[in-house]
Design a protein around this motif. Structure first.
Motif, PDB file in Angstrom:
ATOM      1  N   ILE A   1       0.862  -1.183   0.000  1.00 36.57           N
ATOM      2  CA  ILE A   1       0.000   0.000   0.000  1.00 36.57           C
ATOM      3  C   ILE A   1       0.897   1.231   0.000  1.00 36.57           C
ATOM      4  O   ILE A   1       1.665   1.452   0.942  1.00 36.57           O
ATOM      5  CB  ILE A   1      -0.936   0.019   1.216  1.00 36.57           C
ATOM      6  CG1 ILE A   1      -1.802  -1.248   1.233  1.00 36.57           C
ATOM      7  CG2 ILE A   1      -1.815   1.275   1.194  1.00 36.57           C
ATOM      8  CD1 ILE A   1      -2.617  -1.413   2.487  1.00 36.57           C
TER       9      ILE A   1
ATOM     10  N   ARG B   1       0.828   5.063   0.179  1.00 35.95           N
ATOM     11  CA  ARG B   1      -0.050   6.170   0.570  1.00 35.95           C
ATOM     12  C   ARG B   1       0.608   7.493   0.171  1.00 35.95           C
ATOM     13  O   ARG B   1       1.703   7.822   0.620  1.00 35.95           O
ATOM     14  CB  ARG B   1      -0.312   6.140   2.076  1.00 35.95           C
ATOM     15  CG  ARG B   1      -1.034   4.874   2.532  1.00 35.95           C
ATOM     16  CD  ARG B   1      -1.253   4.870   4.043  1.00 35.95           C
ATOM     17  NE  ARG B   1      -1.843   3.615   4.485  1.00 35.95           N
ATOM     18  CZ  ARG B   1      -3.149   3.379   4.525  1.00 35.95           C
ATOM     19  NH1 ARG B   1      -3.990   4.338   4.192  1.00 35.95           N
ATOM     20  NH2 ARG B   1      -3.606   2.203   4.927  1.00 35.95           N
TER      21      ARG B   1
ATOM     22  N   ARG C   1      -2.905   4.856  -2.914  1.00 32.56           N
ATOM     23  CA  ARG C   1      -3.958   5.537  -2.165  1.00 32.56           C
ATOM     24  C   ARG C   1      -3.600   6.987  -1.930  1.00 32.56           C
ATOM     25  O   ARG C   1      -2.480   7.318  -1.533  1.00 32.56           O
ATOM     26  CB  ARG C   1      -4.176   4.849  -0.810  1.00 32.56           C
ATOM     27  CG  ARG C   1      -5.370   5.368  -0.019  1.00 32.56           C
ATOM     28  CD  ARG C   1      -5.288   4.966   1.438  1.00 32.56           C
ATOM     29  NE  ARG C   1      -6.529   5.181   2.162  1.00 32.56           N
ATOM     30  CZ  ARG C   1      -6.917   6.364   2.653  1.00 32.56           C
ATOM     31  NH1 ARG C   1      -6.139   7.440   2.500  1.00 32.56           N
ATOM     32  NH2 ARG C   1      -8.066   6.463   3.308  1.00 32.56           N
TER      33      ARG C   1
ATOM     34  N   ALA D   1      -6.816   3.649  -5.294  1.00 28.81           N
ATOM     35  CA  ALA D   1      -7.835   3.993  -4.309  1.00 28.81           C
ATOM     36  C   ALA D   1      -7.963   5.514  -4.336  1.00 28.81           C
ATOM     37  O   ALA D   1      -7.207   6.227  -3.665  1.00 28.81           O
ATOM     38  CB  ALA D   1      -7.441   3.497  -2.923  1.00 28.81           C
TER      39      ALA D   1
ATOM     40  N   THR E   1      -9.190   8.687  -3.314  1.00 29.33           N
ATOM     41  CA  THR E   1      -9.769   9.143  -2.053  1.00 29.33           C
ATOM     42  C   THR E   1     -10.538  10.463  -2.154  1.00 29.33           C
ATOM     43  O   THR E   1     -11.017  10.962  -1.139  1.00 29.33           O
ATOM     44  CB  THR E   1      -8.629   9.318  -1.037  1.00 29.33           C
ATOM     45  OG1 THR E   1      -7.548  10.020  -1.680  1.00 29.33           O
ATOM     46  CG2 THR E   1      -8.115   7.982  -0.545  1.00 29.33           C
TER      47      THR E   1
ATOM     48  N   ASP F   1     -10.806   1.605   1.803  1.00 32.60           N
ATOM     49  CA  ASP F   1      -9.614   0.810   2.075  1.00 32.60           C
ATOM     50  C   ASP F   1      -9.919  -0.689   2.054  1.00 32.60           C
ATOM     51  O   ASP F   1      -9.146  -1.480   1.502  1.00 32.60           O
ATOM     52  CB  ASP F   1      -9.001   1.203   3.421  1.00 32.60           C
ATOM     53  CG  ASP F   1      -8.364   2.576   3.385  1.00 32.60           C
ATOM     54  OD1 ASP F   1      -7.839   2.955   2.320  1.00 32.60           O
ATOM     55  OD2 ASP F   1      -8.397   3.274   4.410  1.00 32.60           O
TER      56      ASP F   1
ATOM     57  N   GLN G   1      -8.369  -3.274  -0.731  1.00 28.03           N
ATOM     58  CA  GLN G   1      -7.636  -4.456  -0.276  1.00 28.03           C
ATOM     59  C   GLN G   1      -8.266  -5.732  -0.847  1.00 28.03           C
ATOM     60  O   GLN G   1      -7.546  -6.651  -1.255  1.00 28.03           O
ATOM     61  CB  GLN G   1      -7.632  -4.511   1.249  1.00 28.03           C
ATOM     62  CG  GLN G   1      -6.764  -5.619   1.849  1.00 28.03           C
ATOM     63  CD  GLN G   1      -5.285  -5.300   1.830  1.00 28.03           C
ATOM     64  OE1 GLN G   1      -4.885  -4.170   1.585  1.00 28.03           O
ATOM     65  NE2 GLN G   1      -4.453  -6.307   2.094  1.00 28.03           N
TER      66      GLN G   1
END
Length: 226
Positions: free
Chosen positions: A11, A13, A48, A94, A96, A181, A185
């Motif tokens: 992941i 971020r 993400r 992802a 956001t 999230d 996943q």
């Protein structure tokens, strides 16, 4: 840029506490994270953003430092998109929140793209701000955006909500923020179960022409700058 692994899923971020603009530091950090994911042979990667925004695009402050710095950033950005689109591991975005300009292109370069439901903007604003889209970006856009939306997205700089962005081709699905999230996943885990060599080979085969065209257009852009 933060890197962690959960159940063999990397992941990454993206969070600069601001708008997650894409500058030299961003590009170096994300490439280093991708290098690490490949080296560790994880099953899949999730990109993400920070809550409320995935990325607002290129760092305009870099352009103010002079043509050389700005064009170097753009070149590295194009190279990143080519890398993402041909990345051998499953790649899940992802999203956001807002995905604007280069932020939207990064989303499009990922394999599976999950957005956050809400009052967010997904858009290619280049026409609206008086910029011509580099052909490398247009090749990527045309491969992900349905023909009936190309005029609205790439020429008319239409702003799409996350739900509208599914039909327009920027996203594959949209969920509530609290579910993002978990859903990212889940998708990454499903993709990680697929045989890795076959996934990588089939991705490259399916995207071969687009990747070649993106690289060719980037070479032309670099040649013009020389």
């Amino acid at each position: 840029m933060n890197y962690e692994t959960q159940d063999n899923i990397a992941i990454i971020r993206i969070d600069d506490d601001k708008a997650n603009v894409v500058g030299h530091e961003f590009l170096d950090a994300i490439n280093a994270a991708l290098d690490r994911a490949e080296k560790e042979e994880v099953g899949a990667v999730v990109l993400r953003g920070r809550d409320g925004i995935f990325s607002a695009g290129f760092d305009l402050a870099e352009f103010e430092k002079g043509p050389a710095t700005g064009m170097s950033m753009v070149t590295k950005g194009m190279q990143l998109l080519i890398r993402l689109y041909g990345f051998p591991l499953p790649l899940v975005a992802a999203c956001t929140g807002h995905g604007i300009a280069m932020g939207a292109f990064i989303i499009m370069a990922c394999d599976s793209r999950i957005g956050t439901r809400g009052n967010y903007k997904i858009t290619l604003p280049e026409t609206a701000i008086g910029m011509e889209l580099p052909h490398t970006l247009l090749e990527l856009t045309a491969s992900r955006i349905p023909p009936q939306f190309m005029t609205r997205a790439a020429i008319q700089a239409e702003i799409f909500t996350p739900d509208q962005a599914i039909t327009a081709g920027f996203l594959d699905e949209v969920v509530d923020a609290a579910q993002l999230d978990t859903r990212a996943q889940e998708v990454a885990t499903q993709l990680a179960r697929l045989p890795g060599p076959a996934y990588a080979a089939n991705k490259l085969f399916v995207r071969k022409k687009v990747l070649a065209a993106m690289a060719e257009e980037l070479d032309k852009m670099i040649a013009k700058m020389s």
